[in-house]
Every structure is written in structure tokens, then in C-alpha cells.
Design a protein around this motif. Structure first.
Motif, short mmCIF file in Angstrom:
data_model
loop_
_atom_site.label_atom_id
_atom_site.label_comp_id
_atom_site.label_asym_id
_atom_site.label_seq_id
_atom_site.Cartn_x
_atom_site.Cartn_y
_atom_site.Cartn_z
N GLN A 164 21.61 -36.76 67.81
CA GLN A 164 20.58 -36.00 67.11
C GLN A 164 19.33 -35.87 67.98
N SER A 211 19.56 -37.83 57.51
CA SER A 211 19.00 -36.49 57.72
C SER A 211 20.06 -35.40 57.85
N ASP A 212 21.35 -35.77 57.81
CA ASP A 212 22.41 -34.78 57.94
C ASP A 212 23.55 -35.11 56.98
#
Length: 523
Positions: A84, A416-417
Motif C-alpha cells: 500500500q 483501509s481496503d
């Protein structure tokens, strides 16, 4: 006094930086050969990328006459936080370069889907990597990077590769750098890639110089280098996993298992300090990854999950020491990987004479490709003892690994994903094809996926199995009745299917011959 020491250190670091920057400018202006900068997201490659960026920014725009490609390797099993971060940085570098008119392009290189980590382990049955069998580095790092470089060589004739390697990293790394360096030259000849040269602008930097620069110089594309420092601290990492581009220096690169920049699946090391470090510093959501990684390492040498012959059908023996303890004979199986040393009473084995092994396997109906331990101790013709050597994971074990992996993916709570995937759909399709080619006529992949994930994928019709379950059972009974190896029949039919539709079936006879001459058929 302390202020003078700090000033001296800063001046020394500044002179190192200026020297590196000046060298970069001079080498850049020397010729038309494009550059390929290896970026792993770690401290050393960040220093190189940042100094290159700054050096180009300081040149007159008319001097910016050739491309600089910044490439990063994505093995598809990178630690989630890191990939990321790398994606974000590559995007920032590209955006800033476009804004400033710098001739920089960022790229990610990935293994071919057929060579991914999961395609090899779950699809083909490769045992997870260890120090003696590090098959992953070539397939997942070196080959993709080299493919990119060869493409640029074919287009431009020659290329120069910039790498963040330092002599200070280890004596081995220093020896490798020096052995490839020509006296009086700044470029090193690449040892395996024709028409590729290596430039190491920070090879004289010490570890303190690296951090001194990063923490006292603002990232030109807007990254926060203090966050990079924090990530190293959080992961308990002392090193990074470099962008490896040379098979001759693969060993000097070491394992990446203790690095925050390695693969989260790395089983080369006994303990993954990086994942442990992240979890201890608050990234609790990554614990299922660590548990899966540890389990994968634990089952590597489990005889019940491994075939007893190699992928080409070759049989081999593992020597077993016999020791007398308290007037009893024991088989001593040495420690291997995560498996502890084992001392087992010889009476607990089925002892078989080497010359009688084939008959014994037939009489006991033992399938060397299936799960389960044959529990055989072979008495060799010379009087020594051995076990059958281990081959790939059995199909049952591969299905077990896939099921567990999908369960982890289904339940993973990435902060976050939410759609983060541990295994990609393309890999699943390739694994399914591998299984069908090797005799999974029941076509287990769609069933496993739907059972775990709760929904179906749109599987290709052309990949449907040749037979239904009833037909498979009939064929099995027929093979048993005529004393024909069912696995061999599966392989032969698979070969015929693979070559069907071709007018010229070049190679089919060689494949059939290989199938018919596999060791396990002729013990």
C-alpha cells in the motif's frame, strides 16, 4: 562539544550526498542509455530514488535527454501495509515528475500468473521455500525485473541500472560489489544480463548516513520519511528486501523474512519478526496472516501432506540413522525446518527390503501421490535404512491450503481496503487449470471457493472436467481390475486433452514417454 560532533556528522553526510548527487549528474549526462532505478520502498532504495530525483531537478531542462524508469517489485504476497505504501509513493513520484517535467516513469513488475507464489504452492504443489530451496526469488523477483530490463535493452540497446546496495550492509555484499567493479569505473557490468550495467551511487554510505539523509531532507514528492523510520521500528526490522535483479547475488541479498519489505508468506526464516513487530505495535488485524504463515511453515515437511516422488515421477531415498538406546533400536530423523528431531522405535515402522518395495506397495494398495504416511522404513541392499523422499504437496494438501487461505481472506479486516485480496482471481483460475491437467476430474476448485466465500465465480466452461463423478469411479474400478495405475491413466488422458485441437501434436510422444517411465511405476 556535543554541538561540534553533530556539526561534523552533518557536514560529513552533506559531502557524501553532494558527491553522490554529482556522480549521478555526470553519469546521466555521459550517454543516451536509459536508467532503471530499483525501488523496494526501503531506506536504501528511497535514498537512491530521492537523490536521483533531486539531481535531475537541478539539471537544466535541456539536459534531461533520456528516460529514468523507477521500478518496484510486487510479488503479489507483499506485506499488505508495505505494498500500500509503495503504491502511494510510486503514484506521488509519477505525479511530481510530470508536474516538474522530469523524464521519470514509475512501473511495478509482477511475476507471470503461472509463476506466482500460490500458483506454485497450491497449483503445482511446490513445498514452501526454505534456505535450501528458495525457488521463490527467481520466479517472483528476479525474472519479472529482468524481463523489464530485457525489454528496455531490446528497445534502447543498453541500459544502466541504479541500485541501493551498500558495502556496509555485510561482508558478502561488499565482496559482491567489489568483484563486479572495474577499477577506475563507476559502472559495474551486470553478470547475467547482456548490455546491462549497474551503478551503485550510495555504495559508500553507512547505515547512519542513510538515516541522517532521510530524516534531514524533505522527500521531493511529499512522502514523510519519519513514517518510513517508524515502520522500521514497528516491524523490528534491521534490513530490507532489495529489488533483486541478479541470480549471482541472490544469496548475498539474504532472506527477506525478517524484513518489513519481504513477503508476508516467507517461510525461509524460522520466525517472521516483521509480522510479529507490526502486530505488537498495534496492527492486530494482521495476526491471521502470521498464523497462516506459521501453519504453512509447520506443514512443509509433514509426510502425510507430501507425495513420495518428485514432480517428474522420480523416486529418491532419505537416509535414516539407526541408534541403539537402552538395548532398543531407534530410527533417528534429523531436525528439518520447523520439524523437531524425532527418535522413533524401529518397531513402529513397517520395515521393507529394498528389492521387495514394489510388491509391498502393490499388495498394500499404497498410493504414493495421496495424503497419509506410508510409515515404511526401507532396508537398503547395503544394510542401511531409508525413507522414501518427499515430493510436492498432495492434491488434498493443496486443497487444504487453498481452503484455509480463502477463509483468512474472507475474514480479514484490512483497515483501509475492505476488498483486499490475498489471492487473485486470475491465480485461482490458473490453479484450477493446473489441477484439472493433473487429474482433478472432480473439479474441486469451484466447490471449495463457493463453500468458503459463499458465492460462485464465473468459471470458464472450457475448463470443465472430462468426466463426472460416476464415470471417474467406473474408470477407477476398471484400472484396479486390470492392475493399471489410475494416476497414470489420468496423466495420459490429461496429456491427450492438452494436445487436442492441434494439427501437429509436436511433443506429445515425449510427454507420453515421460509419463510411462516415471520412477514410481517401476520401483
Amino acid at each position: 562539544m556535543q554541538s561540534n560532533i553533530i556539526d561534523t556528522m552533518l557536514n560529513k553526510n552533506k559531502s557524501l550526498i553532494e558527491e553522490a548527487k554529482q556522480q549521478i549528474k555526470e553519469v546521466y549526462l555521459e550517454d543516451e542509455r536509459p536508467w532503471v532505478v530499483g525501488y523496494s520502498g526501503g531506506k536504501d532504495s528511497t535514498v537512491v530514488s530521492q537523490i536521483v530525483f533531486e539531481a535531475l531537478k537541478e539539471l537544466d531542462p535541456k539536459q534531461l535527454h533520456k528516460k529514468v524508469f523507477i521500478i518496484s517489485s510486487d510479488t503479489l504476497v507483499e506485506t499488505p501495509l508495505i505494498i500500500q505504501s509503495i503504491n502511494t509513493t510510486l503514484h506521488r513520484i509519477q505525479s511530481k515528475a510530470l508536474e516538474l517535467g522530469l523524464p521519470i516513469e514509475t512501473h511495478k513488475v509482477k511475476p507471470e500468473p503461472e509463476q506466482s507464489f500460490w500458483a506454485n504452492i497450491i497449483g503445482k504443489g511446490y513445498p514452501s521455500p526454505n534456505q535450501q530451496m528458495r525457488w521463490c526469488t527467481d520466479r517472483m523477483k528476479i525474472d519479472p525485473a529482468n524481463k523489464f530490463v530485457k525489454d528496455k535493452v531490446s528497445k534502447f540497446g543498453e541500459v544502466i541500472m541504479l541500485l541501493g546496495v551498500r558495502e556496509d550492509e555485510s561482508a558478502t555484499r561488499a565482496n559482491v560489489i567489489n568483484s563486479h567493479t572495474i577499477e577506475g569505473k563507476r559502472l559495474m557490468k551486470h553478470s547475467t544480463l547482456t548490455n546491462a550495467y549497474v551503478f551503485a551511487p550510495i555504495k559508500k554510505f553507512k547505515l547512519d548516513d542513510v538515516w541522517e539523509y532521510l530524516l534531514n531532507n524533505t522527500s521531493p514528492w511529499g512522502d514523510d520519511n519519519t513514517e518510513l523510520y517508524k515502520l522500521y521500528a514497528d516491524s523490528n526490522s534491521t534490513g530490507e528486501c532489495p529489488l533483486v535483479i541478479d541470480k549471482t547475488v541472490k544469496e548475498s541479498a539474504g532472506s527477506c523474512g525478517n524484513s518489513r519489505f519481504g513477503c508476508w508468506t516467507c517461510t525461509v526464516v524460522s520466525e517472521d519478526k516483521a509480522l510479529n513487530g507490526f502486530i505488537e505495535n498495534g496492527e492486530e488485524w494482521m495476526r491471521p496472516l502470521l498464523e497462516f504463515r506459521n501453519w504453512l511453515a509447520d506443514i512443509r515437511d509433514d509426510r502425510t501432506r507430501r507425495m513420495k516422488y518428485r514432480m517428474d515421477g522420480q523416486i529418491y531415498f532419505l537416509n535414516v540413522q539407526i541408534e541403539e538406546i537402552d538395548e532398543k533400536l531407534y530410527a533417528v530423523l534429523p531436525k528439518k525446518g520447523s520439524r523437531a528431531k524425532q527418535v522413533i522405535l524401529i518397531d513402529q515402522f513397517n520395515i521393507v527390503e529394498e528389492n521387495d518395495l514394489s510388491n509391498y506397495l502393490t499388495e498394500q494398495n499404497i498410493d504414493l501421490s495421496a495424503s497419509g504416511d506410508d510409515n515404511i522404513l526401507i532396508k537398503r541392499n547395503d544394510g542401511s535404512f531409508a525413507q522414501l523422499g518427499l515430493g510436492p504437496f498432495t492434491l488434498e494438501a493443496r486443497q487444504e491450503i487453498l481452503r484455509y487461505l480463502l477463509e483468512v481472506q474472507r475474514d480479514l479486516e484490512h483497515p483501509s481496503d475492505p476488498s483486499f485480496e490475498l489471492i487473485q482471481e486470475e491465480e485461482l483460475r490458473i490453479i484450477r487449470r493446473f489441477w484439472l491437467e493433473k487429474g482433478d476430474w472432480e473439479d474441486k476448485m469451484p466447490d471449495i471457493y463457493e463453500e468458503v466465500m459463499g458465492f460462485e465465480l464465473d468459471w470458464d466452461y472450457d475448463d470443465q472436467p472430462l468426466f463426472n463423478r460416476e464415470q471417474i469411479t467406473d474408470l477407477e474400478i476398471l484400472c484396479e481390475k486390470n492392475n493399471i495405475d489410475f494416476k497414470l491413466v489420468q496423466k495420459l488422458i490429461g496429456i491427450e486433452k492438452e494436445y487436442s485441437g492441434y494439427k501437429i501434436k509436436r511433443g506429445i510422444y515425449e510427454e507420453i514417454e515421460k509419463a510411462l517411465t516415471q520412477d514410481y511405476l517401476h520401483i
